[in-house]
Design an enzyme around this catalytic site. Structure first.
Site, PDB file in Angstrom:
ATOM      1  N   LYS A  80      78.925  -2.838 -77.178  1.00  0.00           N
ATOM      2  CA  LYS A  80      79.370  -2.700 -75.795  1.00  0.00           C
ATOM      3  C   LYS A  80      79.859  -4.018 -75.224  1.00  0.00           C
ATOM      4  O   LYS A  80      80.809  -4.045 -74.443  1.00  0.00           O
ATOM      5  CB  LYS A  80      78.245  -2.122 -74.927  1.00  0.00           C
ATOM      6  CG  LYS A  80      78.035  -0.657 -75.233  1.00  0.00           C
ATOM      7  CD  LYS A  80      77.087   0.017 -74.285  1.00  0.00           C
ATOM      8  CE  LYS A  80      76.852   1.462 -74.722  1.00  0.00           C
ATOM      9  NZ  LYS A  80      75.647   2.040 -74.155  1.00  0.00           N
TER      10      LYS A  80
ATOM     11  N   LYS B 294      80.060   8.299 -83.726  1.00  0.00           N
ATOM     12  CA  LYS B 294      79.003   9.144 -83.147  1.00  0.00           C
ATOM     13  C   LYS B 294      79.515   9.968 -81.965  1.00  0.00           C
ATOM     14  O   LYS B 294      80.251   9.444 -81.133  1.00  0.00           O
ATOM     15  CB  LYS B 294      77.856   8.231 -82.678  1.00  0.00           C
ATOM     16  CG  LYS B 294      76.640   8.971 -82.160  1.00  0.00           C
ATOM     17  CD  LYS B 294      75.648   8.022 -81.481  1.00  0.00           C
ATOM     18  CE  LYS B 294      75.899   7.937 -79.988  1.00  0.00           C
ATOM     19  NZ  LYS B 294      74.702   7.658 -79.171  1.00  0.00           N
TER      20      LYS B 294
ATOM     21  N   LYS C 271      78.205  11.459 -75.009  1.00  0.00           N
ATOM     22  CA  LYS C 271      78.589  12.002 -73.709  1.00  0.00           C
ATOM     23  C   LYS C 271      79.433  11.014 -72.925  1.00  0.00           C
ATOM     24  O   LYS C 271      80.077  11.380 -71.962  1.00  0.00           O
ATOM     25  CB  LYS C 271      77.364  12.448 -72.916  1.00  0.00           C
ATOM     26  CG  LYS C 271      76.280  11.402 -72.709  1.00  0.00           C
ATOM     27  CD  LYS C 271      75.190  11.926 -71.780  1.00  0.00           C
ATOM     28  CE  LYS C 271      73.800  11.890 -72.368  1.00  0.00           C
ATOM     29  NZ  LYS C 271      73.225  10.542 -72.461  1.00  0.00           N
TER      30      LYS C 271
HETATM   31  P1  ADP Z   1      74.300   9.304 -75.536  1.00  0.00           P
HETATM   32  O1  ADP Z   1      74.507   8.377 -76.673  1.00  0.00           O
HETATM   33  O2  ADP Z   1      74.974  10.632 -75.736  1.00  0.00           O
HETATM   34  O3  ADP Z   1      74.545   8.704 -74.179  1.00  0.00           O
HETATM   35  P2  ADP Z   1      71.426   8.949 -75.111  1.00  0.00           P
HETATM   36  O4  ADP Z   1      71.555   7.492 -75.336  1.00  0.00           O
HETATM   37  O5  ADP Z   1      71.001   9.433 -73.772  1.00  0.00           O
HETATM   38  O6  ADP Z   1      72.760   9.697 -75.551  1.00  0.00           O
HETATM   39  O7  ADP Z   1      70.460   9.524 -76.223  1.00  0.00           O
HETATM   40  C1  ADP Z   1      69.559  10.595 -76.029  1.00  0.00           C
HETATM   41  C2  ADP Z   1      69.041  11.070 -77.360  1.00  0.00           C
HETATM   42  O8  ADP Z   1      70.055  11.789 -78.055  1.00  0.00           O
HETATM   43  C3  ADP Z   1      68.598   9.946 -78.301  1.00  0.00           C
HETATM   44  O9  ADP Z   1      67.461  10.381 -79.019  1.00  0.00           O
HETATM   45  C4  ADP Z   1      69.757   9.802 -79.217  1.00  0.00           C
HETATM   46  O10 ADP Z   1      69.389   9.271 -80.477  1.00  0.00           O
HETATM   47  C5  ADP Z   1      70.213  11.241 -79.355  1.00  0.00           C
HETATM   48  N1  ADP Z   1      71.645  11.312 -79.681  1.00  0.00           N
HETATM   49  C6  ADP Z   1      72.661  10.819 -78.939  1.00  0.00           C
HETATM   50  N2  ADP Z   1      73.844  11.059 -79.529  1.00  0.00           N
HETATM   51  C7  ADP Z   1      73.546  11.725 -80.684  1.00  0.00           C
HETATM   52  C8  ADP Z   1      74.345  12.257 -81.743  1.00  0.00           C
HETATM   53  N3  ADP Z   1      75.679  12.134 -81.732  1.00  0.00           N
HETATM   54  N4  ADP Z   1      73.722  12.886 -82.765  1.00  0.00           N
HETATM   55  C9  ADP Z   1      72.375  13.015 -82.789  1.00  0.00           C
HETATM   56  N5  ADP Z   1      71.571  12.526 -81.833  1.00  0.00           N
HETATM   57  C10 ADP Z   1      72.132  11.894 -80.789  1.00  0.00           C
END
Ligand code: ADP
Ligand code: NA
Length: 330
Positions: A111, A198, A201
């Site tokens: 980031k 990956k 959101k």
């Molecule tokens: P994001 O990366 O979508 O903003 P968060 O950081 O809020 O999501 O992560 C929330 C949970 O979802 C964590 O346990 C993270 O490891 C899991 N997670 C986020 N993206 C993925 C993905 N693409 N595949 C599997 N697990 C994910």
């Protein structure tokens, strides 16, 4: 009984990656563990958020937790910022973490590389200590997360060991060393448009992810336009066929079928048929969740559950915080 802590940021609407990597595990684990599931809104503000939207997403995520099947009788569901111990413990954690450790975190590196060090908040660097605080306050020994959080969990373990050594005694450690719990399948759902990246959101390209609140026709369309390859064969080969392999992983996670069973089922089929069925399978899982979420948002139930959750969480968190304060001499 073992204790579990995990959280999701309300920084957008959760994707099917969050559902498969995190929420599905949350639901399965609530039966056998003492679970704390948090909506980590303090993490979300490490980047600027629209205040009304943040509030809406926070409640929306809480309603989604319940809609996917989390039961407030079996798990404590709460909003991070309603338990002030998180921010206070995070300060003590920061004081016992080095800048070097935090600068080594790949999420920070990515980031800050993208936006430049002067363009990101200091909290983007110090956000792992807040995550460490989240986990240790509940004496969690297991943390169910997706693959991307592995490094932060390593850091948490290092921190706890150091903290116990500095301030505890061998016989009476202050904090519990947690272990990471990564799902065997679906720990890293990839972007539908760039299957080597990956799914997130916060992706600027909405076609890259399926939001848990996407409408059925949008879900089907996004799956239809997911990037695959030109071989036309449905096989699981992450290296050479990342697109189809990702779709197989999603399909398996939403259907009770295994990847080998799906490969066999679609041995003679083309991508079009496979994608149409996958779209239907995702809709079949998400549609009832969406309906339930809407009902919850319209009811008074949600606020009561969150108030009760915060109260239960505070009781445990404040105890640990007091031990930490004593430990460091505050
Ligand atoms: P994001 O990366 O979508 O903003 P968060 O950081 O809020 O999501 O992560 C929330 C949970 O979802 C964590 O346990 C993270 O490891 C899991 N997670 C986020 N993206 C993925 C993905 N693409 N595949 C599997 N697990 C994910
Ligand atoms: Na439980």
């Amino acid at each position: 009984m073992d204790t579990i802590f995990s959280g999701i940021q309300p920084s957008g609407i959760p994707t099917i990656g969050n559902y498969i990597g995190a929420m599905q595990q949350f639901v399965a684990l609530q039966e056998d563990y003492n679970c704390y599931y948090c909506i980590v809104d303090e993490h979300a503000i490490t980047v600027p958020q629209d205040r009304l939207k943040l509030r809406e997403q926070t409640l929306g995520l809480a309603a989604l937790y319940l809609a996917v099947g989390l039961d407030p009788q079996k798990a404590t569901i709460f909003i991070q910022s309603e338990v002030s111990a998180h921010a206070e413990a995070a300060w003590i954690v920061q004081c016992n973490t080095t800048i070097g450790e935090l600068e080594r975190m790949t999420q920070f590196k990515d980031k800050s590389l993208k936006n430049g060090r002067t363009g990101v908040s200091a909290a983007l660097l110090t956000y792992p200590p807040l995550m460490i605080a989240d986990i240790i306050l509940y004496n969690a020994n297991l943390v169910p997360v997706g693959d991307d959080q592995k490094q932060h969990l390593e850091l948490t373990r290092d921190f706890v060991e150091r903290f116990n050594k500095r301030y505890g005694t061998e016989k009476q450690p202050i904090l519990i060393v947690p272990e990471v719990k990564i799902p065997e399948q679906g720990a890293r759902i990839m972007s539908l448009q760039e299957p080597t990246k990956k799914m997130s959101k916060s992706d600027v390209n909405a076609k890259g992810y399926i939001s848990m609140l996407d409408e059925p026709n949008v879900i089907r369309k996004k799956i239809r336009s997911a990037v695959t390859d030109s071989s036309g064969k449905i096989e699981y080969d992450v290296e050479n066929k990342p697109g189809i392999s990702n779709l197989l992983t999603i399909y398996a996670a939403v259907s009770q079928k295994t990847i080998p069973a799906l490969v066999e089922q679609y041995a003679e089929a083309g991508y079009g048929e496979f994608k149409a069925d996958l779209g239907d399978a995702i809709v079949a899982v998400l549609e009832p969740i969406q309906i339930r979420q809407k009902e919850l948002l319209a009811s008074d139930e949600l606020n009561l559950i969150l108030d009760d959750g915060a109260e239960r969480a505070r009781r445990v968190a404040n105890k640990t915080l007091q031990k930490m304060r004593n430990g460091v001499g505050l």
